[in-house]
Scaffold this motif. Structure first.
Motif, PDB file in Angstrom:
ATOM      1  N   VAL A 143       0.849  -1.184   0.000  1.00 60.65           N
ATOM      2  CA  VAL A 143       0.000   0.000   0.000  1.00 60.65           C
ATOM      3  C   VAL A 143       0.885   1.234   0.000  1.00 60.65           C
ATOM      4  O   VAL A 143       1.775   1.376   0.842  1.00 60.65           O
ATOM      5  CB  VAL A 143      -0.931   0.008   1.232  1.00 60.65           C
ATOM      6  CG1 VAL A 143      -1.755   1.286   1.249  1.00 60.65           C
ATOM      7  CG2 VAL A 143      -1.851  -1.204   1.201  1.00 60.65           C
ATOM      8  N   SER A 144       0.667   2.104  -0.958  1.00 63.18           N
ATOM      9  CA  SER A 144       1.475   3.315  -1.081  1.00 63.18           C
ATOM     10  C   SER A 144       1.197   4.278   0.069  1.00 63.18           C
ATOM     11  O   SER A 144       0.045   4.490   0.447  1.00 63.18           O
ATOM     12  CB  SER A 144       1.192   4.007  -2.417  1.00 63.18           C
ATOM     13  OG  SER A 144       1.902   5.229  -2.504  1.00 63.18           O
ATOM     14  N   ARG A 145       2.269   4.852   0.608  1.00 66.20           N
ATOM     15  CA  ARG A 145       2.132   5.877   1.652  1.00 66.20           C
ATOM     16  C   ARG A 145       2.470   7.262   1.113  1.00 66.20           C
ATOM     17  O   ARG A 145       2.719   8.197   1.875  1.00 66.20           O
ATOM     18  CB  ARG A 145       3.064   5.542   2.827  1.00 66.20           C
ATOM     19  CG  ARG A 145       2.795   4.195   3.489  1.00 66.20           C
ATOM     20  CD  ARG A 145       1.395   4.115   4.036  1.00 66.20           C
ATOM     21  NE  ARG A 145       1.164   2.914   4.828  1.00 66.20           N
ATOM     22  CZ  ARG A 145      -0.006   2.513   5.267  1.00 66.20           C
ATOM     23  NH1 ARG A 145      -1.088   3.218   4.947  1.00 66.20           N
ATOM     24  NH2 ARG A 145      -0.141   1.413   5.986  1.00 66.20           N
ATOM     25  N   ASP A 146       2.482   7.400  -0.194  1.00 62.00           N
ATOM     26  CA  ASP A 146       2.818   8.686  -0.810  1.00 62.00           C
ATOM     27  C   ASP A 146       1.763   9.726  -0.431  1.00 62.00           C
ATOM     28  O   ASP A 146       0.565   9.523  -0.662  1.00 62.00           O
ATOM     29  CB  ASP A 146       2.862   8.508  -2.334  1.00 62.00           C
ATOM     30  CG  ASP A 146       3.527   9.685  -3.030  1.00 62.00           C
ATOM     31  OD1 ASP A 146       3.296  10.829  -2.604  1.00 62.00           O
ATOM     32  OD2 ASP A 146       4.276   9.457  -3.994  1.00 62.00           O
ATOM     33  N   GLU A 151      -3.310  12.638  -6.095  1.00 62.22           N
ATOM     34  CA  GLU A 151      -2.973  13.560  -7.177  1.00 62.22           C
ATOM     35  C   GLU A 151      -2.233  12.841  -8.310  1.00 62.22           C
ATOM     36  O   GLU A 151      -2.557  13.008  -9.495  1.00 62.22           O
ATOM     37  CB  GLU A 151      -2.108  14.695  -6.606  1.00 62.22           C
ATOM     38  CG  GLU A 151      -1.620  15.689  -7.631  1.00 62.22           C
ATOM     39  CD  GLU A 151      -0.687  16.721  -7.020  1.00 62.22           C
ATOM     40  OE1 GLU A 151       0.136  17.285  -7.768  1.00 62.22           O
ATOM     41  OE2 GLU A 151      -0.793  16.958  -5.791  1.00 62.22           O
ATOM     42  N   LYS A 152      -1.243  12.024  -7.957  1.00 60.12           N
ATOM     43  CA  LYS A 152      -0.468  11.303  -8.972  1.00 60.12           C
ATOM     44  C   LYS A 152      -1.314  10.228  -9.650  1.00 60.12           C
ATOM     45  O   LYS A 152      -1.194   9.996 -10.854  1.00 60.12           O
ATOM     46  CB  LYS A 152       0.769  10.679  -8.331  1.00 60.12           C
ATOM     47  CG  LYS A 152       1.786  11.698  -7.819  1.00 60.12           C
ATOM     48  CD  LYS A 152       2.969  11.004  -7.163  1.00 60.12           C
ATOM     49  CE  LYS A 152       3.994  12.012  -6.672  1.00 60.12           C
ATOM     50  NZ  LYS A 152       5.141  11.335  -6.004  1.00 60.12           N
ATOM     51  N   LEU A 153      -2.160   9.565  -8.872  1.00 59.90           N
ATOM     52  CA  LEU A 153      -3.025   8.534  -9.438  1.00 59.90           C
ATOM     53  C   LEU A 153      -3.947   9.131 -10.501  1.00 59.90           C
ATOM     54  O   LEU A 153      -4.054   8.596 -11.620  1.00 59.90           O
ATOM     55  CB  LEU A 153      -3.851   7.890  -8.320  1.00 59.90           C
ATOM     56  CG  LEU A 153      -4.979   6.947  -8.762  1.00 59.90           C
ATOM     57  CD1 LEU A 153      -4.404   5.685  -9.385  1.00 59.90           C
ATOM     58  CD2 LEU A 153      -5.880   6.597  -7.582  1.00 59.90           C
ATOM     59  N   PHE A 280       5.387  11.206 -12.492  1.00 56.48           N
ATOM     60  CA  PHE A 280       5.955  10.167 -11.620  1.00 56.48           C
ATOM     61  C   PHE A 280       4.847   9.409 -10.896  1.00 56.48           C
ATOM     62  O   PHE A 280       3.904  10.015 -10.358  1.00 56.48           O
ATOM     63  CB  PHE A 280       6.921  10.784 -10.613  1.00 56.48           C
ATOM     64  CG  PHE A 280       8.135  11.406 -11.269  1.00 56.48           C
ATOM     65  CD1 PHE A 280       9.141  10.597 -11.781  1.00 56.48           C
ATOM     66  CD2 PHE A 280       8.238  12.783 -11.392  1.00 56.48           C
ATOM     67  CE1 PHE A 280      10.253  11.165 -12.399  1.00 56.48           C
ATOM     68  CE2 PHE A 280       9.346  13.356 -12.014  1.00 56.48           C
ATOM     69  CZ  PHE A 280      10.353  12.548 -12.518  1.00 56.48           C
ATOM     70  N   THR A 281       4.988   8.106 -10.891  1.00 51.99           N
ATOM     71  CA  THR A 281       4.017   7.275 -10.173  1.00 51.99           C
ATOM     72  C   THR A 281       4.185   7.462  -8.674  1.00 51.99           C
ATOM     73  O   THR A 281       5.266   7.841  -8.203  1.00 51.99           O
ATOM     74  CB  THR A 281       4.222   5.784 -10.517  1.00 51.99           C
ATOM     75  OG1 THR A 281       5.541   5.385 -10.109  1.00 51.99           O
ATOM     76  CG2 THR A 281       4.041   5.523 -11.993  1.00 51.99           C
ATOM     77  N   SER A 286       4.394   0.819  -8.546  1.00 52.75           N
ATOM     78  CA  SER A 286       4.923   0.572  -9.891  1.00 52.75           C
ATOM     79  C   SER A 286       3.882  -0.077 -10.797  1.00 52.75           C
ATOM     80  O   SER A 286       4.002  -0.031 -12.027  1.00 52.75           O
ATOM     81  CB  SER A 286       6.169  -0.310  -9.816  1.00 52.75           C
ATOM     82  OG  SER A 286       5.861  -1.551  -9.213  1.00 52.75           O
ATOM     83  N   TRP A 287       2.838  -0.689 -10.195  1.00 52.60           N
ATOM     84  CA  TRP A 287       1.789  -1.326 -10.991  1.00 52.60           C
ATOM     85  C   TRP A 287       1.025  -0.317 -11.847  1.00 52.60           C
ATOM     86  O   TRP A 287       0.309  -0.689 -12.775  1.00 52.60           O
ATOM     87  CB  TRP A 287       0.801  -2.059 -10.075  1.00 52.60           C
ATOM     88  CG  TRP A 287       0.378  -1.291  -8.865  1.00 52.60           C
ATOM     89  CD1 TRP A 287       0.959  -1.307  -7.641  1.00 52.60           C
ATOM     90  CD2 TRP A 287      -0.721  -0.364  -8.769  1.00 52.60           C
ATOM     91  NE1 TRP A 287       0.297  -0.451  -6.781  1.00 52.60           N
ATOM     92  CE2 TRP A 287      -0.740   0.131  -7.445  1.00 52.60           C
ATOM     93  CE3 TRP A 287      -1.681   0.069  -9.672  1.00 52.60           C
ATOM     94  CZ2 TRP A 287      -1.681   1.051  -7.004  1.00 52.60           C
ATOM     95  CZ3 TRP A 287      -2.630   0.993  -9.241  1.00 52.60           C
ATOM     96  CH2 TRP A 287      -2.616   1.468  -7.914  1.00 52.60           C
ATOM     97  N   LEU A 288       1.181   0.986 -11.549  1.00 55.69           N
ATOM     98  CA  LEU A 288       0.530   2.002 -12.366  1.00 55.69           C
ATOM     99  C   LEU A 288       1.250   2.218 -13.697  1.00 55.69           C
ATOM    100  O   LEU A 288       0.702   2.846 -14.600  1.00 55.69           O
ATOM    101  CB  LEU A 288       0.479   3.329 -11.612  1.00 55.69           C
ATOM    102  CG  LEU A 288      -0.764   3.611 -10.776  1.00 55.69           C
ATOM    103  CD1 LEU A 288      -0.599   4.892  -9.992  1.00 55.69           C
ATOM    104  CD2 LEU A 288      -2.008   3.668 -11.643  1.00 55.69           C
TER     105      LEU A 288
END
Length: 361
Positions: A143-146, A151-153, A280-281, A286-288
């Motif tokens: 799970v991304s903690r970005d 916004e990036k998604l 940038f993902t 990285s699955w994006l």
């Protein structure tokens, strides 16, 4: 010498048994038992009867004794077959599978669970299948903690589902440390009744790094193999993209957060080439990046079972695969909206938080 008990039949019984043995409407089992009794009434021993009707002596003895005990009713009823079926505590099976592990193991197997519950492994497998349980399968996740995840998604999924006009969207990344592996012994080819063989050990003959840019529109791939994957090699790859794409097109490059992609020298080059726009993902997402699908394909179709005696041979094989791919490319179609993905991530975060707090059931 052991002698079988004598059977004496009345005329009515003999006629009845003869009718059963000869009738085409009688079951095969009952007709066979009637023949056994008729032969026994003629004074034949069990061994002789068994030879005539083609069954075991023990079976002949059983039906002779049953007829003596109960007459016709004794041969009409089937004997109980085997042990009674074992009732499975399904609730306990599911609870053990999902909430515990066996001693000195990370997950249950059908045999371990069968031993625990006193049932067969096939019974366990049947109930696991019915309840959708697969203890041997584990799926990776992160799970991304970005903090800028949303916004990036939305930015990247927007490029996939509604790309800008007069522009190209390129998914870029490196497949680093691709090894040129040679097997220690030659394998045997597949033939009827036998799979192909390959030794489990190998010889390392060096590595290369594949830089790739996947065109989201048509599936074409720009590829380049280099020895290292520093910002110098990344700049070489950007120059190749610049050369091999139409000059009148704006370029939107999707890449991960690897430091090489954000090096000051790279930033200076991008500033001098304004048609390049970097996206940038999110971290741990990285699955994006759809180029990962291409990396998966080249790994399974060309690299994993390949035999390479040198790095140049490996590079040639990669270049040939990219060329072959580009002769009839098929784009990967992105179907999930940003909202659907975000909802899934929210659910994953909720479950992960509940697990960490000890409240997940």
């Amino acid at each position: 010498m052991r002698v079988a008990p004598e059977i004496v039949l009345t005329d009515e019984e003999r006629a009845e048994l003869t009718r059963l043995a000869c009738s085409k409407l009688t079951s095969v089992r009952l007709a066979l038992r009637a023949r056994i009794v008729l032969l026994a009434a003629q004074g034949l021993q069990n061994k002789e009867i068994a030879g005539q009707v083609g069954v075991g002596r023990v079976q002949v003895s059983r039906w002779r004794e049953r007829y003596l005990e109960s007459r016709r009713a004794g041969i009409e009823r089937d004997l109980p077959r085997g042990a009674p079926p074992v009732k499975v505590d399904i609730a306990r099976l599911v609870a053990l599978t999902t909430q515990s592990t066996p001693a000195a193991a990370t997950h249950w197997s059908t045999r371990k669970m069968g031993t625990e519950l006193g049932v067969s492994a096939s019974t366990v497998m049947r109930h696991w299948h019915a309840h959708g349980l697969k203890p041997h399968v584990v799926r990776g996740f992160k799970v991304s903690r970005d903090p800028k995840f949303v916004e990036k998604l939305e930015d990247i999924v927007g490029l996939y589902m509604s790309p800008p006009e007069h522009a190209l969207v390129l998914c870029c990344d490196e497949k680093s440390q691709v090894q040129a592996l040679d097997r220690t012994q030659p394998g045997l080819p597949m033939k009827k009744g036998r799979a192909a063989t390959m030794t489990h050990d190998y010889k390392r003959n060096g590595t290369t790094t594949l830089f790739a840019a996947l065109n989201v529109l048509d599936g074409q791939v720009i590829g380049q193999c280099q020895q290292h994957h520093t910002h110098i090699e990344w700049l070489k790859f950007l120059r190749q993209i610049d050369r091999e794409t139409p000059k009148d097109k704006t370029l939107h490059l999707i890449a991960d957060n690897y430091a090489t992609h954000k090096h000051p020298a790279v930033q200076d080059w991008l500033a001098k080439h304004p048609r390049f726009n970097m996206h940038f993902t999110p971290t741990s997402a990285s699955w994006l990046n759809m180029v990962e699908r291409f990396f998966r394909d080249i790994t399974t179709e060309r690299l994993r079972r390949g035999v390479f005696t040198s790095v140049p041979e490996l590079v040639t094989a990669i270049d040939e695969y990219v060329t072959h791919h580009n002769t009839n490319p098929k784009p990967f179609i992105w179907t999930k909206s940003a909202r659907d993905i975000l909802q899934k991530v929210i659910r994953a975060n909720h479950r992960l938080s509940a697990k960490q707090n000890g409240t997940l059931h």
